[in-house]
Design an enzyme around this catalytic site. Sequence first.
Site, short mmCIF file in Angstrom:
data_model
loop_
_atom_site.label_atom_id
_atom_site.label_comp_id
_atom_site.label_asym_id
_atom_site.label_seq_id
_atom_site.Cartn_x
_atom_site.Cartn_y
_atom_site.Cartn_z
N GLY A 72 -5.58 -12.73 -2.37
CA GLY A 72 -4.69 -11.66 -1.95
C GLY A 72 -3.27 -12.13 -1.71
N ASP A 104 -13.38 -14.48 -2.66
CA ASP A 104 -12.69 -13.20 -2.74
C ASP A 104 -13.48 -12.28 -3.66
OD1 ASP A 104 -10.70 -11.08 -3.30
OD2 ASP A 104 -9.25 -12.49 -2.43
N ASN A 150 -9.11 -5.83 -4.01
CA ASN A 150 -7.70 -5.42 -3.93
C ASN A 150 -6.80 -6.62 -4.25
OD1 ASN A 150 -5.61 -3.56 -3.50
ND2 ASN A 150 -5.33 -4.27 -1.40
N PHE A 191 -8.91 -14.02 5.62
CA PHE A 191 -8.00 -12.93 5.27
C PHE A 191 -8.73 -11.69 4.77
CE2 PHE A 191 -5.49 -16.80 4.44
CZ PHE A 191 -4.35 -16.54 5.18
N ALA A 222 -0.22 -7.08 14.38
CA ALA A 222 0.49 -6.46 15.50
C ALA A 222 0.02 -5.02 15.73
CB ALA A 222 2.00 -6.48 15.23
N TYR A 236 -8.10 0.80 11.57
CA TYR A 236 -7.68 -0.53 11.10
C TYR A 236 -7.31 -1.42 12.29
CZ TYR A 236 -4.56 -4.20 9.51
OH TYR A 236 -3.95 -5.42 9.33
N PRO A 291 5.56 11.43 13.31
CA PRO A 291 4.98 11.31 14.65
C PRO A 291 4.37 9.93 14.86
CG PRO A 291 3.62 12.73 13.23
CD PRO A 291 4.90 12.47 12.51
#
Length: 341
Positions: free
Chosen positions: A11, A32, A36, A81, A126, A149, A293
């Site tokens: 990735g 992997d 994606n 990852f 974060a 997520y 929002p």
Amino acid sequence: MSRVLVTGGAGYIGSHTTIELLQHGHEITVVDNLSNSSAGSLDAVRKLTGKPVQLHEIDIADQAALGKIMDEGKFDAVIHFAAFKAVGESVNEPLKYYQNNVGGFVSLLEAVVKHSIPKFVFSSTAAVYGTPPVDRVTEETPTNPESPYGWSKYMDEIVLRDCCAATTLHGTALRYFNVVGAHESGELGESPLGRPNNLLPLVVQATAGKIPPLTVYGTDYPTADGTCERDFIHVVDLARAHVAALEHDSSDGMNYHVFNVGTGHPTSVLKLIETFESVNGVKVPHTLGERRPGDPAAYFAAPDKAQAQLGWQATKTIEDACRDAWNWQTKHPNGFTKEHS
């Protein structure tokens, strides 16, 4: 030199980290499932480093296949990852995210503990902070994820913390801020299989005419130019943070650590667009729209802990990120998808 198993190593962030690991003398095996990503990224890694990288196309939830690789590899560490990462998709398909990001994570940790692999570095985010109550976010800022997520990553942190407390495993969670840029060679960069979710890839693709003009959501925030401010960290700096975490030998007697990984400096949406235009001599098609929002006006990392304990800090600029991202796009307009099918 360590033998390192990198999950999701084909990735965007994983492949850049693999380059840095190889350049630091580590021996790398990648797992992997390519859901994606593309094996082409590892072709680029091999070309850029002149070193071998073994790829096993399996899912981390496949305990039998993973166990076989670990039996043969005798690994010193795992850097993890492999996860789904689209916030919006996670809201619409929460079970997909919990099954993969949490279920797969637990399955991987079971294999790590069973094979007595001593170190584990985890790709967190974060997003575990949600909308922070302060602009400058430290590791002690309250966590309050706002999407499946974000919750899946925070759950993984808790699982890793508890696993480290109950075993001899040493675990590190790196909470990334907004990852941008590409390898300076232009041979490795972000190659999403669908529409990108993050700002700079959207800027790149809008400029390349691959998607409609970019919408800047909100111009009346209490910031320097009225647009949202975020902490954009170059992917190569982030990759180097993983190497620092891997090579870190803690002297505090703790088996588990959490670090913010960011520059510590906010950049506004309009500033990013202006910088991209300036360094690349292009125009970014964009329109100004209403606020979305839930978007906080500004937040950025306090990277002090990573600097003090890991000896790491970001060295690349937002100009570097914009230049490198466009260089990658112009050299590989279709990413790896159509070049390695």
